[in-house]
Scaffold this motif. Structure first.
Motif, PDB file in Angstrom:
ATOM      1  N   MET A   1     -25.663  67.222  33.957  1.00  0.00           N
ATOM      2  CA  MET A   1     -26.046  65.844  34.266  1.00  0.00           C
ATOM      3  C   MET A   1     -26.209  65.679  35.776  1.00  0.00           C
ATOM      4  N   LYS A   2     -27.203  64.891  36.204  1.00  0.00           N
ATOM      5  CA  LYS A   2     -27.457  64.659  37.613  1.00  0.00           C
ATOM      6  C   LYS A   2     -26.601  63.491  38.101  1.00  0.00           C
ATOM      7  N   ASN A   3     -25.897  63.683  39.213  1.00  0.00           N
ATOM      8  CA  ASN A   3     -24.934  62.699  39.675  1.00  0.00           C
ATOM      9  C   ASN A   3     -25.435  61.785  40.790  1.00  0.00           C
ATOM     10  N   TYR A   4     -26.533  62.152  41.443  1.00  0.00           N
ATOM     11  CA  TYR A   4     -27.029  61.355  42.554  1.00  0.00           C
ATOM     12  C   TYR A   4     -28.553  61.336  42.504  1.00  0.00           C
ATOM     13  N   ILE A   5     -29.111  60.159  42.318  1.00  0.00           N
ATOM     14  CA  ILE A   5     -30.563  60.013  42.152  1.00  0.00           C
ATOM     15  C   ILE A   5     -31.122  59.114  43.244  1.00  0.00           C
ATOM     16  N   GLY A   6     -32.223  59.537  43.847  1.00  0.00           N
ATOM     17  CA  GLY A   6     -32.951  58.716  44.811  1.00  0.00           C
ATOM     18  C   GLY A   6     -34.140  58.092  44.116  1.00  0.00           C
ATOM     19  N   LEU A   7     -34.193  56.766  44.081  1.00  0.00           N
ATOM     20  CA  LEU A   7     -35.248  56.034  43.375  1.00  0.00           C
ATOM     21  C   LEU A   7     -36.158  55.379  44.416  1.00  0.00           C
ATOM     22  N   PHE A   8     -37.366  55.877  44.539  1.00  0.00           N
ATOM     23  CA  PHE A   8     -38.304  55.391  45.544  1.00  0.00           C
ATOM     24  C   PHE A   8     -39.430  54.623  44.847  1.00  0.00           C
ATOM     25  N   TYR A   9     -39.723  53.431  45.341  1.00  0.00           N
ATOM     26  CA  TYR A   9     -40.723  52.619  44.659  1.00  0.00           C
ATOM     27  C   TYR A   9     -41.589  51.840  45.647  1.00  0.00           C
ATOM     28  N   PHE A  10     -42.804  51.506  45.203  1.00  0.00           N
ATOM     29  CA  PHE A  10     -43.629  50.518  45.884  1.00  0.00           C
ATOM     30  C   PHE A  10     -43.968  49.433  44.872  1.00  0.00           C
ATOM     31  N   SER A  11     -43.896  48.176  45.300  1.00  0.00           N
ATOM     32  CA  SER A  11     -44.213  47.059  44.416  1.00  0.00           C
ATOM     33  C   SER A  11     -45.027  46.026  45.185  1.00  0.00           C
ATOM     34  N   GLY A  12     -46.171  45.640  44.609  1.00  0.00           N
ATOM     35  CA  GLY A  12     -47.009  44.648  45.267  1.00  0.00           C
ATOM     36  C   GLY A  12     -46.509  43.235  45.079  1.00  0.00           C
ATOM     37  N   THR A  13     -46.383  42.816  43.819  1.00  0.00           N
ATOM     38  CA  THR A  13     -45.966  41.439  43.532  1.00  0.00           C
ATOM     39  C   THR A  13     -44.701  41.359  42.681  1.00  0.00           C
ATOM     40  N   GLY A  14     -43.969  42.457  42.579  1.00  0.00           N
ATOM     41  CA  GLY A  14     -42.645  42.387  41.979  1.00  0.00           C
ATOM     42  C   GLY A  14     -42.395  43.140  40.698  1.00  0.00           C
ATOM     43  N   LEU A  27     -28.719  53.287  34.996  1.00  0.00           N
ATOM     44  CA  LEU A  27     -28.134  54.562  35.414  1.00  0.00           C
ATOM     45  C   LEU A  27     -26.705  54.379  35.924  1.00  0.00           C
ATOM     46  N   LYS A  28     -26.478  53.292  36.651  1.00  0.00           N
ATOM     47  CA  LYS A  28     -25.127  53.037  37.146  1.00  0.00           C
ATOM     48  C   LYS A  28     -24.146  52.784  36.008  1.00  0.00           C
ATOM     49  N   SER A  29     -24.638  52.191  34.912  1.00  0.00           N
ATOM     50  CA  SER A  29     -23.766  51.964  33.757  1.00  0.00           C
ATOM     51  C   SER A  29     -23.325  53.276  33.128  1.00  0.00           C
ATOM     52  N   LYS A  30     -24.037  54.357  33.473  1.00  0.00           N
ATOM     53  CA  LYS A  30     -23.694  55.689  32.973  1.00  0.00           C
ATOM     54  C   LYS A  30     -23.017  56.531  34.062  1.00  0.00           C
ATOM     55  N   SER A  31     -22.510  55.823  35.071  1.00  0.00           N
ATOM     56  CA  SER A  31     -21.756  56.452  36.167  1.00  0.00           C
ATOM     57  C   SER A  31     -22.596  57.391  37.018  1.00  0.00           C
ATOM     58  N   ILE A  32     -23.884  57.064  37.152  1.00  0.00           N
ATOM     59  CA  ILE A  32     -24.782  57.827  38.014  1.00  0.00           C
ATOM     60  C   ILE A  32     -24.970  57.054  39.318  1.00  0.00           C
ATOM     61  N   ALA A  33     -24.781  57.714  40.447  1.00  0.00           N
ATOM     62  CA  ALA A  33     -25.019  57.091  41.745  1.00  0.00           C
ATOM     63  C   ALA A  33     -26.519  57.029  42.006  1.00  0.00           C
ATOM     64  N   VAL A  34     -27.015  55.857  42.404  1.00  0.00           N
ATOM     65  CA  VAL A  34     -28.453  55.667  42.592  1.00  0.00           C
ATOM     66  C   VAL A  34     -28.723  54.909  43.885  1.00  0.00           C
ATOM     67  N   ASP A  35     -29.607  55.457  44.703  1.00  0.00           N
ATOM     68  CA  ASP A  35     -30.145  54.735  45.853  1.00  0.00           C
ATOM     69  C   ASP A  35     -31.531  54.227  45.489  1.00  0.00           C
ATOM     70  N   VAL A  36     -31.781  52.935  45.663  1.00  0.00           N
ATOM     71  CA  VAL A  36     -33.112  52.363  45.452  1.00  0.00           C
ATOM     72  C   VAL A  36     -33.725  52.087  46.807  1.00  0.00           C
TER      73      VAL A  36
END
Length: 293
Positions: A1-14, A27-36
């Motif tokens: 299982m992956k323990n640290y995920i980097g989540l990169f996004y672009f959003s125009g209007t949300g 992902l956090k509810s499954k005890s995964i650390a995530v940076d957005v």
């Protein structure tokens, strides 16, 4: 299982930002650390990120003209070369029709050339902010469906399930041609066609928030350049509703687009598509019925 995920996004209007936040929560509810992290912030401010610390990377963006926004290309170019780092892709679009399946093809090719292993690619439908206006009930219904789609999405990603779209050479040719036309010509023409009405008070919000840096103020008047990539943010977020287009008004939704307003409105139940729905929209029945789509 992956323990640290980097989540990169672009959003125009949300829409994509909303999905990114839902993925993070799941992902956090499954005890995964995530940076957005906002791709817009990274590219426009030339911020440096240590990608080595992430066990897995997610990339999200809205589909523009059956392809990726120009800012995504810039982001991929700034990524470091790696050795087989796992990547999943999530995209938002107003429909799940197969012509959107190729929207990651260029991105995946570039990522592979830098050593990234893209194993999961998925479109999640949200409301439309361009040309076709969806009823608020349908937008809410798509959001409610996205809650279940994201849960299934995260289960797939954490289990390492491989999911990639397939297409025909004809669709690939058509979609890349349309995307090239929109990105190189139409989006730039649309941006240059924008203007402000007398309601504009030169507050500067559009200048500050334009991800393409296409807007500036000169002689106390808002002006537009040729760098637009059609995110529509400036138009729909203007406090005075003062931005419109010369010649391309048909592509702007008359009532604007505000996904957060629709979500928060408890009077909007999200019950637009039913088994009795007729016409073009009836194809959404399968999307709502199958959580894995």
């Amino acid at each position: 299982m992956k323990n640290y995920i980097g989540l990169f996004y672009f959003s125009g209007t949300g829409n994509t930002r909303l999905i990114a936040n839902l993925i993070q929560k799941q992902l956090k509810s499954k005890s995964i650390a995530v940076d957005v992290l906002s791709i817009e912030e990274l590219t426009n401010k030339d911020l440096q990120i240590n990608f080595d610390k992430y066990d897995m990377v997610g990339i999200g963006y809205p589909i523009y003209g059956f392809g990726e926004p120009r800012i995504i290309e810039k982001f991929v170019l700034m990524l470091p070369n790696v050795m087989c780092k796992k990547v999943f892709i999530f995209k938002t679009a107003a429909d799940f029709i197969s012509i959107n399946n190729n929207a990651s093809r260029y991105l995946i090719k570039k990522l592979h050339s830098k050593g990234y292993d893209v194993f999961y690619d998925r479109v999640i439908c949200m409301g439309s902010n361009f040309l076709a206006s969806y009823d608020d009930e349908l937008v809410k219904q798509l959001y409610l469906s996205a809650l279940y789609k994201v849960e299934n999405f995260c289960e797939d990603v954490l289990s390492g399930r491989k999911r990639m779209y397939k297409s025909t050479w004809f669709l690939i040719l058509v979609t890349r041609t349309v995307h090239w036309f929109e990105d190189k010509w139409f989006a730039r023409m649309f941006g240059r066609s924008l203007k402000t009405s007398d309601k504009c008070n030169n507050c500067g919000k559009c200048v500050r928030n334009c991800p393409a840096r296409n807007i500036y103020s000169k002689n106390n008047k808002i002006r537009f350049k040729w760098n637009c990539f059609l995110c529509m943010r400036c138009i729909y977020s203007c406090p005075e509703k003062a931005i419109t287009s010369r010649g391309f008004k048909a592509f702007i939704l008359k009532d604007g687009y505000d996904i957060n307003r629709i979500i928060k409105n408890q009077h909007i139940k999200g019950e637009y598509i039913t088994n009795d729905t007729k016409g073009f929209m009836k194809h959404f029945n399968s999307y709502f019925d199958d959580v894995s789509i």
